[in-house]
Design an enzyme around this catalytic site. Sequence first.
Site, PDB file in Angstrom:
ATOM      1  N   ALA A 197       0.825  -1.210   0.000  1.00  8.90           N
ATOM      2  CA  ALA A 197       0.000   0.000   0.000  1.00  8.90           C
ATOM      3  C   ALA A 197       0.858   1.259   0.000  1.00  8.90           C
ATOM      4  O   ALA A 197       0.496   2.280   0.562  1.00  8.90           O
ATOM      5  CB  ALA A 197      -0.918  -0.002   1.216  1.00  8.90           C
ATOM      6  N   ARG A 203      -3.549   8.001 -10.521  1.00 18.92           N
ATOM      7  CA  ARG A 203      -4.748   8.136 -11.353  1.00 18.92           C
ATOM      8  C   ARG A 203      -6.015   8.454 -10.553  1.00 18.92           C
ATOM      9  O   ARG A 203      -7.040   8.818 -11.118  1.00 18.92           O
ATOM     10  CB  ARG A 203      -4.958   6.857 -12.182  1.00 18.92           C
ATOM     11  CG  ARG A 203      -4.028   6.790 -13.372  1.00 18.92           C
ATOM     12  CD  ARG A 203      -4.040   5.423 -14.005  1.00 18.92           C
ATOM     13  NE  ARG A 203      -3.334   4.443 -13.178  1.00 18.92           N
ATOM     14  CZ  ARG A 203      -3.325   3.130 -13.431  1.00 18.92           C
ATOM     15  NH1 ARG A 203      -3.992   2.656 -14.469  1.00 18.92           N
ATOM     16  NH2 ARG A 203      -2.643   2.318 -12.653  1.00 18.92           N
ATOM     17  N   ASP A 248      -5.238  -2.222  -2.666  1.00 17.51           N
ATOM     18  CA  ASP A 248      -6.256  -1.560  -3.490  1.00 17.51           C
ATOM     19  C   ASP A 248      -7.183  -2.555  -4.182  1.00 17.51           C
ATOM     20  O   ASP A 248      -7.862  -2.210  -5.140  1.00 17.51           O
ATOM     21  CB  ASP A 248      -5.593  -0.635  -4.519  1.00 17.51           C
ATOM     22  CG  ASP A 248      -4.705  -1.380  -5.505  1.00 17.51           C
ATOM     23  OD1 ASP A 248      -4.588  -2.626  -5.388  1.00 17.51           O
ATOM     24  OD2 ASP A 248      -4.137  -0.733  -6.397  1.00 17.51           O
TER      25      ASP A 248
END
Length: 463
Positions: free
Chosen positions: A14, A20, A107
């Site tokens: 992480a 983005r 994620d």
Amino acid sequence: MSAQLTATAAIVLAAGQGTRMRSRLPKVLHPIAGRSLLDHVLDVLAGVGIARPVVVTGHGAELVEEAIATRAATARQAIQRGTADAVRVGLGAVPRVVRTVLVTMGDAPLQPASLFRSLLDEREAGDPAIALASAHLTDATGYGRVLRGTDGGAASIVEEADADEITRAVNEINVGTYAFDAPWLRDALNRVTASAAGEQYLTDLVALAVADGRAVRIVEADDAADTIGINDRLTLAAAEERMRRRIVEGHMRNGVTIVDPGTTRIDATVEIGQDARIEPWTILEGATVIAEDAMIGPNAHVRDSRIGPRTRVWASVVEESAVAEEVQIGPFAHLRPGSDVGARCRIGNFAEIKQSRLGAGTQQHHFSYLGDAEVGENVNVGAGSVTANFDGTAKHRTVIGDGASIGVDTMMVAPVTIGRGATTGAGSVVTRDVGPGKKVVGVPARPIELRRRAQSEPAGRQK
Ligand code: UD1
Ligand code: CA
């Protein structure tokens, strides 16, 4: 069982920036269904018996570590040199006794516990160097492609940037979740070389394992959609939708009626009792508990609140409040933080309550406000009644005794106490305490017998 658990650890990557997302918030802290992406991953790990994994932090490390609190150990990757380097950093916090280490991405919140379990089982069963998760996607763009060897295991993973046209046509992708032989992993990570772009790819380990004569087993995900990693706000919304659908379905399987799953949003943190009925366009958030046989919605929004058995919340907002059994709320009521509503109360149209306790059987109908009030049982709060609880500087309390009857449009200027069984007349402005059983009227409110006497006296003597 316990021998296997002590020999298993997990590392969650992480540290990346998540460019983005175009966000000031670290990517893994973005919430879906009321919990951060990272929390969802930690929940699933806890579900397979890995209670305290190591989270590799880097970008926004302070914020991420604060959010993790005691849920996981953390290891900081100072410079993001790639996923192989991140795992090396994480391994520094993994005890040497560990035999198998599960590596996953912070994620990818939708991965089911069954996938983690299958990877661990596959690793333990045949002692491959790696058991990795794959998925088949119609559009594999952006992912590492899994190239299989003759034994059906993986021969290598080729990243998108390094893939030729033939490799790009492969639609079996690397999910990014692996179970490694931990001692082998420690050694092999030292042999990973940087890519042309200076990145150390964890995926290079596949070819290294094969070169070492070790197997790399593949576990295919049952549903590819569960393996998506969040990269931008579009995939975030897609994951949110999928997670919410899963939560709603879980409640339905547990015996909750959800009339219209498509318009019902329930956070992962919400508990709902059997035979509760959730009507369309309803949002249940945070630490909310809905008791059995309650009926919520349509158009209800409940956050961090407890709703009792057989209570109905209709087209209303309830925040940080407790509502007992068989209460009727709404339509169009607003319970603000600190409301504590007793059994069988009726809270009607445009009623607002804040930091107040209402005893059982009390009724508050039609556009009224109770703030900082202690209201007894079976009180009737008339239409338009308001506690004037704020004097411009401080908040003051209003106390209303059991069985009192507050006439329409009564202003209660706090601090003030209205006794048990007392009555206020329509339009009265109560500035002084009212004794038990007394009736006050007028502006300012006075006991009705005093006011009658004053009115019957000659005009000249009136004050
Ligand atoms: C990675 C895999 C790819 C796979 C894809 C699945 C590699 C080289 N590629 O690509 O095969 O298909 O995931 O989503 O592993 N991270 C760190 N430190 C770093 C770099 C990354 O902690 O130095 C973390 C990121 O925060 C993220 C994860 O590792 O959670 C993956 O990194 P990312 O750059 O997104 O890898 P992908 O290009 O998606
Ligand atoms: Ca990614």
